[in-house]
Design an enzyme around this catalytic site. Structure first.
Site, mmCIF file in Angstrom:
data_model
loop_
_atom_site.group_PDB
_atom_site.id
_atom_site.type_symbol
_atom_site.label_atom_id
_atom_site.label_comp_id
_atom_site.label_asym_id
_atom_site.label_seq_id
_atom_site.Cartn_x
_atom_site.Cartn_y
_atom_site.Cartn_z
ATOM 1 N N GLY A 105 85.651 46.697 58.573
ATOM 2 C CA GLY A 105 85.847 45.578 59.492
ATOM 3 C C GLY A 105 85.024 45.721 60.752
ATOM 4 N N LEU A 165 83.077 43.454 61.871
ATOM 5 C CA LEU A 165 81.818 43.133 61.201
ATOM 6 C C LEU A 165 80.730 42.708 62.191
ATOM 7 C CD1 LEU A 165 83.214 41.124 58.145
ATOM 8 C CD2 LEU A 165 82.760 43.575 58.322
ATOM 9 N N HIS A 168 76.580 44.018 58.398
ATOM 10 C CA HIS A 168 77.512 43.776 57.286
ATOM 11 C C HIS A 168 77.184 42.441 56.597
ATOM 12 C CE1 HIS A 168 80.342 46.373 59.799
ATOM 13 N NE2 HIS A 168 80.369 46.974 58.629
ATOM 14 N N GLY A 216 75.357 50.348 53.082
ATOM 15 C CA GLY A 216 74.231 50.353 54.011
ATOM 16 C C GLY A 216 73.568 51.720 54.080
ATOM 17 N N MET A 222 72.575 48.730 63.822
ATOM 18 C CA MET A 222 73.840 48.036 64.082
ATOM 19 C C MET A 222 74.997 48.884 63.569
ATOM 20 S SD MET A 222 73.195 44.044 63.608
ATOM 21 C CE MET A 222 71.902 43.240 64.530
ATOM 22 N N SER A 276 79.588 49.253 64.160
ATOM 23 C CA SER A 276 80.797 48.825 64.873
ATOM 24 C C SER A 276 81.060 49.747 66.060
ATOM 25 C CB SER A 276 82.000 48.853 63.928
ATOM 26 O OG SER A 276 81.691 48.144 62.749
#
Ligand code: PAF
Length: 287
Positions: free
Chosen positions: A37, A39, A43, A153, A190, A192
């Protein structure tokens, strides 16, 4: 009118299986994109690739307690389920599986997937038990969903190598697809966890990618591997990182130490900037 999918959200394995079985009866292929999550565009890029590769895309959101150490950020890990739902919906994802901890690990749960040597180097040396927890949840998600493909990823490169090994070792019939890292304009991968960076740290953070690229290019040009790695380590500290957990040149497929630039390799690092622990990696360009 263009076809737009309607995102269905389920929280239990039974409902997940029912939906997937219905799609299987219709002959649809299925992609799994596991996430924790919070995101971001990285993602969503994975979701878009999955949508091109399979008829139906199942995204999962589960902040997996088993892959966090006792002093790590399980409680603080960002949780933004409503925003995530809207992003997945806008991307055209078909199904969201978002179980709670009790649905994944019910009372009496007692089984762990143990990762061997690959799980105790690099990230594994710094985060004991992390890859066992990750491998356990990924195995469960694959068993629950039984997809044709699963996408991960490349930012978590060691995780990707471990999952590829895991599906081979456990005979799980899923094609593991690696998706290139999505970067901000200044090169920062990138993540989170970038949310932990202050404004000033955020500016410094781009040095990680720049240093990794410099090390990779120096090695590709024939520079001494150990000296290049040492220079990268020093450059990170100079750029304001407080601690470098590792910066290493490894073979791309097995993560064994790289001994010659002619071998397909990867430079991987993890380093602290304030309270954020950033990880990233780049390929060593081949002549
Ligand atoms: O990369 C992640 O977000 C997690 O490790 C994963 C693969 C979703 C398993 O919890």
């Amino acid at each position: 009118m263009p076809y737009t999918s309607i995102l269905i959200a389920v929280r239990d394995v039974e409902s997940l299986r029912r939906r997937i079985q219905a799609w299987r009866r219709e002959g649809k292929s299925i992609a799994l994109v596991p996430t924790m999550g919070a995101l971001h565009a990285g993602h969503i890029a994975n979701m878009k690739i999955a949508l091109k590769m399979a008829d139906r895309v199942v995204a999962t959101i589960f902040v997996n307690p088993k892959q966090f150490g006792p002093k790590e950020d399980f409680e603080a890990y960002p949780r933004r389920e409503q925003d995530d739902f809207e992003m997945l919906s806008a991307a055209g994802v078909h199904l969201l599986f978002a179980p709670d901890v009790a649905a994944m690990y019910p009372q009496g749960y007692d089984t762990t997937v143990h990762v061997g040597a690959l799980g105790s180097i690099l990230e594994g040396a710094e985060r004991p038990g992390h890859f066992d927890g990750m491998a356990t949840v990924v195995t469960k998600l694959m068993q629950q969903t039984q997809p044709d493909i699963a996408l991960f990823g490349e930012k978590d490169y060691q995780q990707f190598v471990i999952i590829r090994r895991l599906v081979t070792d456990l005979n799980i019939p899923v094609d593991v697809i690696d998706v290139p890292t999505v970067r901000e304009a200044d090169g920062l991968a990138m993540s989170s966890r970038n949310a932990y960076l202050t404004a000033e740290e955020r500016v410094r953070a781009s040095a990680l990618y720049k240093v990794l690229k410099e090390v990779a290019i120096t090695i590709a040009k024939g520079g001494d591997i150990a000296a290049s790695v040492k220079a990268g380590h020093e450059a990170l500290l100079k750029a304001g990182f407080s601690k470098v957990d590792y910066l290493e040149a490894r073979l791309a497929d097995t993560l064994a130490p790289l001994t010659a630039a002619t071998q397909p390799g990867r430079v991987l690092a993890a380093a602290y900037l304030g309270r954020a622990r950033l990880i990233d990696n780049v390929p060593i360009p081949q002549a």
